[in-house]
Design a protein around this motif. Structure first.
Motif, PDB file in Angstrom:
ATOM      1  N   ASN A 103      27.469  75.247  38.288  1.00  0.00           N
ATOM      2  CA  ASN A 103      26.673  74.662  37.212  1.00  0.00           C
ATOM      3  C   ASN A 103      25.318  75.368  37.103  1.00  0.00           C
ATOM      4  O   ASN A 103      24.893  75.771  36.005  1.00  0.00           O
ATOM      5  CB  ASN A 103      26.492  73.167  37.498  1.00  0.00           C
ATOM      6  N   LEU A 104      24.635  75.541  38.216  1.00  0.00           N
ATOM      7  CA  LEU A 104      23.309  76.167  38.204  1.00  0.00           C
ATOM      8  C   LEU A 104      23.389  77.642  37.857  1.00  0.00           C
ATOM      9  O   LEU A 104      22.558  78.164  37.098  1.00  0.00           O
ATOM     10  CB  LEU A 104      22.638  75.970  39.566  1.00  0.00           C
ATOM     11  N   PHE A 126      26.086  66.442  38.903  1.00  0.00           N
ATOM     12  CA  PHE A 126      25.161  66.190  37.804  1.00  0.00           C
ATOM     13  C   PHE A 126      25.391  67.164  36.653  1.00  0.00           C
ATOM     14  O   PHE A 126      25.989  68.227  36.808  1.00  0.00           O
ATOM     15  CB  PHE A 126      23.719  66.324  38.288  1.00  0.00           C
ATOM     16  N   GLU A 127      24.862  66.746  35.503  1.00  0.00           N
ATOM     17  CA  GLU A 127      24.831  67.576  34.312  1.00  0.00           C
ATOM     18  C   GLU A 127      23.404  67.493  33.780  1.00  0.00           C
ATOM     19  O   GLU A 127      22.928  66.403  33.443  1.00  0.00           O
ATOM     20  CB  GLU A 127      25.823  67.029  33.283  1.00  0.00           C
ATOM     21  N   ILE A 128      22.717  68.619  33.717  1.00  0.00           N
ATOM     22  CA  ILE A 128      21.333  68.617  33.257  1.00  0.00           C
ATOM     23  C   ILE A 128      21.050  69.907  32.507  1.00  0.00           C
ATOM     24  O   ILE A 128      21.595  70.963  32.839  1.00  0.00           O
ATOM     25  CB  ILE A 128      20.350  68.452  34.441  1.00  0.00           C
ATOM     26  N   PHE A 137      14.519  70.896  31.148  1.00  0.00           N
ATOM     27  CA  PHE A 137      13.841  70.340  32.326  1.00  0.00           C
ATOM     28  C   PHE A 137      12.621  71.194  32.685  1.00  0.00           C
ATOM     29  O   PHE A 137      11.506  70.681  32.871  1.00  0.00           O
ATOM     30  CB  PHE A 137      14.855  70.301  33.471  1.00  0.00           C
ATOM     31  N   TYR A 138      12.816  72.500  32.732  1.00  0.00           N
ATOM     32  CA  TYR A 138      11.721  73.398  33.102  1.00  0.00           C
ATOM     33  C   TYR A 138      10.640  73.455  32.025  1.00  0.00           C
ATOM     34  O   TYR A 138       9.431  73.472  32.333  1.00  0.00           O
ATOM     35  CB  TYR A 138      12.266  74.790  33.381  1.00  0.00           C
ATOM     36  N   THR A 170      16.990  62.622  32.077  1.00  0.00           N
ATOM     37  CA  THR A 170      18.194  63.388  31.806  1.00  0.00           C
ATOM     38  C   THR A 170      19.271  62.469  31.227  1.00  0.00           C
ATOM     39  O   THR A 170      19.453  61.345  31.684  1.00  0.00           O
ATOM     40  CB  THR A 170      18.715  64.085  33.070  1.00  0.00           C
ATOM     41  N   ARG A 171      19.967  62.974  30.217  1.00  0.00           N
ATOM     42  CA  ARG A 171      21.004  62.175  29.549  1.00  0.00           C
ATOM     43  C   ARG A 171      22.397  62.509  30.070  1.00  0.00           C
ATOM     44  O   ARG A 171      23.363  61.818  29.744  1.00  0.00           O
ATOM     45  CB  ARG A 171      20.951  62.425  28.037  1.00  0.00           C
ATOM     46  N   GLY A 172      22.514  63.571  30.836  1.00  0.00           N
ATOM     47  CA  GLY A 172      23.821  63.952  31.347  1.00  0.00           C
ATOM     48  C   GLY A 172      24.264  63.051  32.475  1.00  0.00           C
ATOM     49  O   GLY A 172      23.513  62.197  32.961  1.00  0.00           O
TER      50      GLY A 172
END
Length: 407
Positions: free
Chosen positions: A43-44, A122-124, A129-130, A233-235
């Protein structure tokens, strides 16, 4: 330029997730047929993270993570992402913040970094975010998630600008909670993070060994007036810290993810089968026909790994079946996760349970609301309800256990 480096502290014994973690790092417990940590890393990497520092402490954590991932170069072949994985030196840390501090110092990292907990899924949107973090000129930004169950988390009190005023830890009553926004353990730290420990507040925490983010660093930084902000976060986000949360996460993701996310083909509606070998392709064709004929009955969302064998009359509903597992004639797996190289015997049933690796459930046995560790044997005609069984245990035929922990 966005976030380039992520740090994942991995320590502790994950007691709440036992027996799955008795001999296995919590980050390497298999979920949806791969180690939990693999989801976070991929993911990252897909969002531009180039380097991941693993703040590993303890033998099982280091052995399991390093032996599987190495330096991460193979991920490019498997997922078409390029990320380098590096490891903290062997140091007995006194909390997750110290693991981050040592890792950053050792590798000379002097830029904003993302901190991720090893047992989270997680999903973000990392770029958003940054950008939020930068716009606030924050010392630290914490990803917050709206949750209904607040009693297990730190709940944030924020002002209209999303500056965090305090956290209320695990409020027992809803009226004690200042919001529904909980700390996810996803943090962006500014390039000044290491300098915090040169000041009076940080130096005192370090001297006294108070080096946990949630309990020590964050409350002290807020109290010292440092700008600590919350990003909503909405994920999806799951703290996979217990068997119930494990199953909730697995079944939720199974209902949402696409075939490509699971490295699978969808051979029937919401039935995903993995594998690309000639044997796997033949199995997919055969299983599609067996489902159509009713020889195998499938409901809900189902994931089936490589080299699996399914007997006649098998019933699968909202189930995960890992690689090399055998489900014999007439067996049922419902709202459960069955890990790799397991045998579910003829007519046996698993309901709302987790069956650990290389375990055997004997014919006509029923496992309900239970967790079997790795290499457990349950004899024929047995009944386990609400039980946890430690690795390598052998239970004979006709055993009846309810709400029992066998260590």
């Amino acid at each position: 330029m966005g976030i380039r480096v992520a740090v994942i502290p991995l320590g502790g014994e994950a007691v709440r997730l036992r027996p799955l973690t008795v001999e296995t790092s919590k980050a390497m417990v298999r979920i949806l047929n791969r180690p939990l940590l693999e989801f976070s890393i991929v993911n990252l990497a897909r969002q531009g993270v180039e380097e991941i520092l693993l703040g590993v402490r303890g033998y099982h954590n280091y052995r399991d993570v390093y032996d599987y991932f190495g330096e991460g170069y193979w991920l490019e072949r498997e997922y078409n992402v390029r990320v380098r994985m590096r490891y903290m030196p062997r140091v007995e840390t006194r909390g997750n913040a110290e693991a981050v501090k040592i890792s950053l110092e050792y590798y000379g990292i002097k830029e904003p970094v993302l901190v991720v907990q090893g047992d989270n899924l997680f999903e973000i949107d990392l770029d958003a975010f940054y950008e939020f973090h930068r716009s606030k000129d924050a010392f630290m930004t914490i990803a917050l998630k709206e949750e209904e169950r607040l009693e297990e988390f730190g709940v944030a009190a924020v002002n209209e600008d999303m500056r965090i005023l305090k956290f209320v830890e695990k409020p027992k009553r809803r009226e004690d909670a200042p919001s529904k926004l909980v700390n996810t353990g996803l943090y962006i730290l500014s390039e000044d993070f290491l300098g915090f420990f040169q000041g009076d507040v940080g130096a005192k925490l370090y001297r006294e060994g108070l080096m946990d983010f949630g309990s020590n660093i964050i409350p002290s930084a807020i109290e010292a007036g440092l700008p600590v902000y919350g990003f909503v976060t909405r994920g999806y986000w799951f703290d996979v810290g217990s068997p119930d949360r494990y199953l909730d996460a697995a079944l939720y993701l199974l209902s949402r993810l696409k075939p490509s996310d699971l490295a699978s083909d969808e051979i029937a509606p919401r039935v995903f089968v993995q594998g690309t070998s000639p044997e796997s392709l033949a199995f997919k064709r055969e299983l599609k026909e067996r489902i159509a004929s009713g020889d195998v009955k499938v409901e809900g969302n189902v994931l089936i790994g490589r080299h699996v064998k399914l007997g006649r009359g098998v019933y699968l509903k909202d189930a995960v079946i890992d690689n090399y597992t055998v489900v014999e004639d007439g067996a049922e797996v419902v709202e459960s996760a069955v890990m790799d190289r397991v045998v579910i015997g003829q007519g046996a049933k698993a309901n709302r349970s987790i069956i650990g690796r290389h375990s055997l459930v004997g014919p006509r046995s029923t496992i309900v609301g239970s967790v079997l560790g790795d290499d457990v044997t349950v004899g024929s005609g047995s009944l386990l309800m609400g039980c946890r069984v430690w690795p390598h245990k052998v239970l004979g035929d006709g055993v009846r256990l309810e709400n029992f922990v066998l260590t």
